[in-house]
Design a protein around this motif. Structure first.
Motif, PDB file in Angstrom:
ATOM      1  N   TRP A 203      70.386  31.728  46.724  1.00  0.00           N
ATOM      2  CA  TRP A 203      69.552  32.696  46.021  1.00  0.00           C
ATOM      3  C   TRP A 203      68.135  32.139  45.907  1.00  0.00           C
ATOM      4  N   PRO A 204      67.108  32.989  46.022  1.00  0.00           N
ATOM      5  CA  PRO A 204      65.713  32.510  45.950  1.00  0.00           C
ATOM      6  C   PRO A 204      65.225  32.407  44.503  1.00  0.00           C
ATOM      7  N   PHE A 205      64.430  31.380  44.232  1.00  0.00           N
ATOM      8  CA  PHE A 205      63.851  31.173  42.911  1.00  0.00           C
ATOM      9  C   PHE A 205      62.418  30.664  43.057  1.00  0.00           C
ATOM     10  N   THR A 206      61.653  30.801  41.973  1.00  0.00           N
ATOM     11  CA  THR A 206      60.299  30.251  41.899  1.00  0.00           C
ATOM     12  C   THR A 206      60.172  29.460  40.607  1.00  0.00           C
ATOM     13  N   ASP A 207      59.777  28.209  40.733  1.00  0.00           N
ATOM     14  CA  ASP A 207      59.622  27.342  39.567  1.00  0.00           C
ATOM     15  C   ASP A 207      58.497  27.898  38.691  1.00  0.00           C
ATOM     16  N   GLY A 211      55.167  26.950  40.414  1.00  0.00           N
ATOM     17  CA  GLY A 211      54.985  28.055  41.346  1.00  0.00           C
ATOM     18  C   GLY A 211      55.643  27.833  42.689  1.00  0.00           C
ATOM     19  N   ARG A 212      56.403  26.754  42.817  1.00  0.00           N
ATOM     20  CA  ARG A 212      57.071  26.444  44.084  1.00  0.00           C
ATOM     21  C   ARG A 212      58.292  27.334  44.268  1.00  0.00           C
ATOM     22  N   SER A 213      58.392  27.963  45.419  1.00  0.00           N
ATOM     23  CA  SER A 213      59.551  28.801  45.746  1.00  0.00           C
ATOM     24  C   SER A 213      60.574  27.982  46.521  1.00  0.00           C
ATOM     25  N   PHE A 214      61.827  28.221  46.240  1.00  0.00           N
ATOM     26  CA  PHE A 214      62.884  27.479  46.920  1.00  0.00           C
ATOM     27  C   PHE A 214      64.171  28.289  46.892  1.00  0.00           C
ATOM     28  N   ASP A 215      65.118  27.904  47.730  1.00  0.00           N
ATOM     29  CA  ASP A 215      66.433  28.533  47.769  1.00  0.00           C
ATOM     30  C   ASP A 215      67.453  27.595  47.137  1.00  0.00           C
ATOM     31  N   GLN A 216      68.221  28.150  46.215  1.00  0.00           N
ATOM     32  CA  GLN A 216      69.267  27.361  45.566  1.00  0.00           C
ATOM     33  C   GLN A 216      70.619  27.686  46.195  1.00  0.00           C
ATOM     34  N   ILE A 217      71.296  26.676  46.712  1.00  0.00           N
ATOM     35  CA  ILE A 217      72.627  26.879  47.270  1.00  0.00           C
ATOM     36  C   ILE A 217      73.572  27.318  46.155  1.00  0.00           C
ATOM     37  N   ILE A 218      74.367  28.343  46.433  1.00  0.00           N
ATOM     38  CA  ILE A 218      75.357  28.822  45.456  1.00  0.00           C
ATOM     39  C   ILE A 218      76.728  28.895  46.139  1.00  0.00           C
ATOM     40  N   LYS A 219      77.760  28.915  45.343  1.00  0.00           N
ATOM     41  CA  LYS A 219      79.113  29.038  45.853  1.00  0.00           C
ATOM     42  C   LYS A 219      79.929  29.827  44.846  1.00  0.00           C
ATOM     43  N   GLY A 220      81.037  30.364  45.299  1.00  0.00           N
ATOM     44  CA  GLY A 220      81.865  31.156  44.412  1.00  0.00           C
ATOM     45  C   GLY A 220      83.168  31.549  45.055  1.00  0.00           C
ATOM     46  N   GLU A 221      83.997  32.180  44.260  1.00  0.00           N
ATOM     47  CA  GLU A 221      85.348  32.514  44.689  1.00  0.00           C
ATOM     48  C   GLU A 221      85.540  33.997  44.960  1.00  0.00           C
ATOM     49  N   PHE A 222      84.411  34.757  45.012  1.00  0.00           N
ATOM     50  CA  PHE A 222      84.546  36.192  45.263  1.00  0.00           C
ATOM     51  C   PHE A 222      83.392  36.682  46.120  1.00  0.00           C
ATOM     52  N   LEU A 223      83.718  37.506  47.111  1.00  0.00           N
ATOM     53  CA  LEU A 223      82.738  38.209  47.926  1.00  0.00           C
ATOM     54  C   LEU A 223      83.096  39.682  47.935  1.00  0.00           C
ATOM     55  N   ARG A 254      73.538  48.389  27.502  1.00  0.00           N
ATOM     56  CA  ARG A 254      74.802  48.531  26.746  1.00  0.00           C
ATOM     57  C   ARG A 254      75.371  47.178  26.314  1.00  0.00           C
ATOM     58  N   GLY A 255      74.768  46.096  26.746  1.00  0.00           N
ATOM     59  CA  GLY A 255      75.255  44.773  26.385  1.00  0.00           C
ATOM     60  C   GLY A 255      76.400  44.286  27.238  1.00  0.00           C
ATOM     61  N   GLU A 256      76.684  44.977  28.348  1.00  0.00           N
ATOM     62  CA  GLU A 256      77.776  44.562  29.232  1.00  0.00           C
ATOM     63  C   GLU A 256      77.361  43.383  30.116  1.00  0.00           C
ATOM     64  N   LEU A 257      76.060  43.290  30.381  1.00  0.00           N
ATOM     65  CA  LEU A 257      75.527  42.195  31.179  1.00  0.00           C
ATOM     66  C   LEU A 257      74.318  41.597  30.467  1.00  0.00           C
ATOM     67  N   VAL A 258      74.096  40.330  30.727  1.00  0.00           N
ATOM     68  CA  VAL A 258      72.966  39.608  30.145  1.00  0.00           C
ATOM     69  C   VAL A 258      72.174  38.957  31.272  1.00  0.00           C
ATOM     70  N   GLU A 259      70.840  39.117  31.259  1.00  0.00           N
ATOM     71  CA  GLU A 259      70.021  38.456  32.267  1.00  0.00           C
ATOM     72  C   GLU A 259      69.870  36.982  31.933  1.00  0.00           C
ATOM     73  N   ILE A 260      69.986  36.136  32.949  1.00  0.00           N
ATOM     74  CA  ILE A 260      69.778  34.709  32.784  1.00  0.00           C
ATOM     75  C   ILE A 260      68.715  34.237  33.773  1.00  0.00           C
ATOM     76  N   LEU A 261      68.075  33.139  33.465  1.00  0.00           N
ATOM     77  CA  LEU A 261      67.031  32.549  34.307  1.00  0.00           C
ATOM     78  C   LEU A 261      65.897  33.531  34.632  1.00  0.00           C
ATOM     79  N   PRO A 262      65.463  34.359  33.676  1.00  0.00           N
ATOM     80  CA  PRO A 262      64.432  35.361  33.993  1.00  0.00           C
ATOM     81  C   PRO A 262      63.107  34.759  34.423  1.00  0.00           C
ATOM     82  N   ASP A 263      62.731  33.590  33.873  1.00  0.00           N
ATOM     83  CA  ASP A 263      61.457  32.975  34.236  1.00  0.00           C
ATOM     84  C   ASP A 263      61.443  32.487  35.688  1.00  0.00           C
ATOM     85  N   TRP A 264      62.624  32.251  36.230  1.00  0.00           N
ATOM     86  CA  TRP A 264      62.739  31.732  37.596  1.00  0.00           C
ATOM     87  C   TRP A 264      62.823  32.851  38.640  1.00  0.00           C
ATOM     88  N   THR A 265      62.954  34.107  38.220  1.00  0.00           N
ATOM     89  CA  THR A 265      63.170  35.204  39.178  1.00  0.00           C
ATOM     90  C   THR A 265      62.097  36.278  39.121  1.00  0.00           C
TER      91      THR A 265
END
Length: 301
Positions: A203-207, A211-223, A254-265
């Motif tokens: 996933w792409p992020f910006t510090d 202001g540096r942009s970079f890609d963070q490797i992610i992994k998971g158990e669902f596609l 509705r409070g079903e989801l919460v945004e995280i890392l907003p400053d990075w995206t």
């Protein structure tokens, strides 16, 4: 006489039916006459348009191009006849094939379909919902609605909206697994991915400080193969997802989801376009739909 319009119509029927005999039945011609006509086109163009086998007919790349241009030309002929007969006025008509991403379609197309069909009763609308990457010519689609870049320079596009991609999770998931404070923390979490984006394990992020942009490797158990599916799995508390804001803002409210890392995206923006195969003349049914859709998207933002 040179009847290339008739040749084009015959060729289109062959492709649509997938056989010379079925096309001949539709056109009241013998299969051999249809086959000879297609061969005559190929001889004149000095190129193969169809690969014939005992089981099916398959278009060559040149055949795909000829099919697309033939449909465009016949549309122009039909439209010209109706324009002259109507004293300079022509109502959009004919079959219109739309291929749209599922989330966009559910929010911006389906709710307004009754209005569009009432406004344009002579248009036969064929809507396919899929989040996978498609080839407009191969899928026989007049218009596709897609987000992201436009690598194919032969396509024309109209921007419909810009949407921020958000990293989100359910309150239940965060309560159990903790809230990531930086993108690097995602390595310890179950990140939900899309299976139609080849190799998208980052996933792409910006510090926010440098202001540096970079890609963070992610992994998971669902596609998953669609936005609504990944959204539902995320709401269920399975993991963390990256989804377009227009698709999940109601779930956040509705409070079903919460945004995280907003400053990075803050820079994680994707543009949604209406895309069509480029040509000088745009059929009135295609233009009518794109104009209608652009107006509805703008009025709901």
């Amino acid at each position: 006489m040179d009847n290339r319009a008739g040749e084009m119509e015959t060729f289109i029927k062959v492709v649509e039916h997938g056989s010379f005999s079925m096309a001949g039945r539709d056109l009241h011609m013998s299969p051999s006459a249809v086959s000879k006509l297609v061969t005559r086109i190929e001889d004149r163009l000095e190129t193969r348009l169809l690969v014939r086998s005992t089981r099916k007919l398959q278009l060559t790349p040149e055949g795909e191009l000829y099919l697309h241009r033939a449909r465009t030309i016949l549309d122009q002929i039909d439209e010209t006849d109706r324009l002259v007969a109507g004293g300079g006025q022509v109502a959009p008509r004919g079959k219109l094939s739309i291929n749209a991403s599922i989330a966009f379609s559910e929010i911006f197309i389906v709710p307004f379909l009754p209005e569009f069909m009432q406004q344009y009763p002579d248009i036969e609308l064929d809507l396919t919902q899929t989040d996978g990457i498609i080839d407009l010519l191969e899928e026989r689609s007049d218009v596709a609605i897609r987000s992201g870049g436009l690598p194919d320079s032969s396509l024309m596009a109209r921007k419909l909206l810009e949407t921020k991609r958000m990293i989100v999770a359910s309150p239940t998931y965060l309560a159990e697994h903790g809230t990531p404070q930086t993108p690097m923390d995602l390595v310890d979490h179950n990140c939900l991915r899309f299976n139609f984006i080849k190799g998208r394990n980052f996933w792409p992020f910006t510090d926010p400080e440098t202001g540096r942009s970079f890609d963070q490797i992610i992994k998971g158990e669902f596609l998953g193969n669609s936005g609504p599916l990944v959204k539902a799995i995320c709401i269920a508390g399975v993991g963390i997802a990256r989804i377009g804001e227009f698709h999940i803002k109601d779930a956040i409210n509705r409070g079903e989801l919460v945004e995280i890392l907003p400053d990075w995206t803050r820079s994680d923006i994707e543009t949604v376009h209406a895309v069509w195969a480029g040509h000088e003349h745009l059929a009135t049914r295609i233009r009518a739909f794109i104009d209608f859709l652009a107006h509805k998207v703008a009025s709901t933002r």
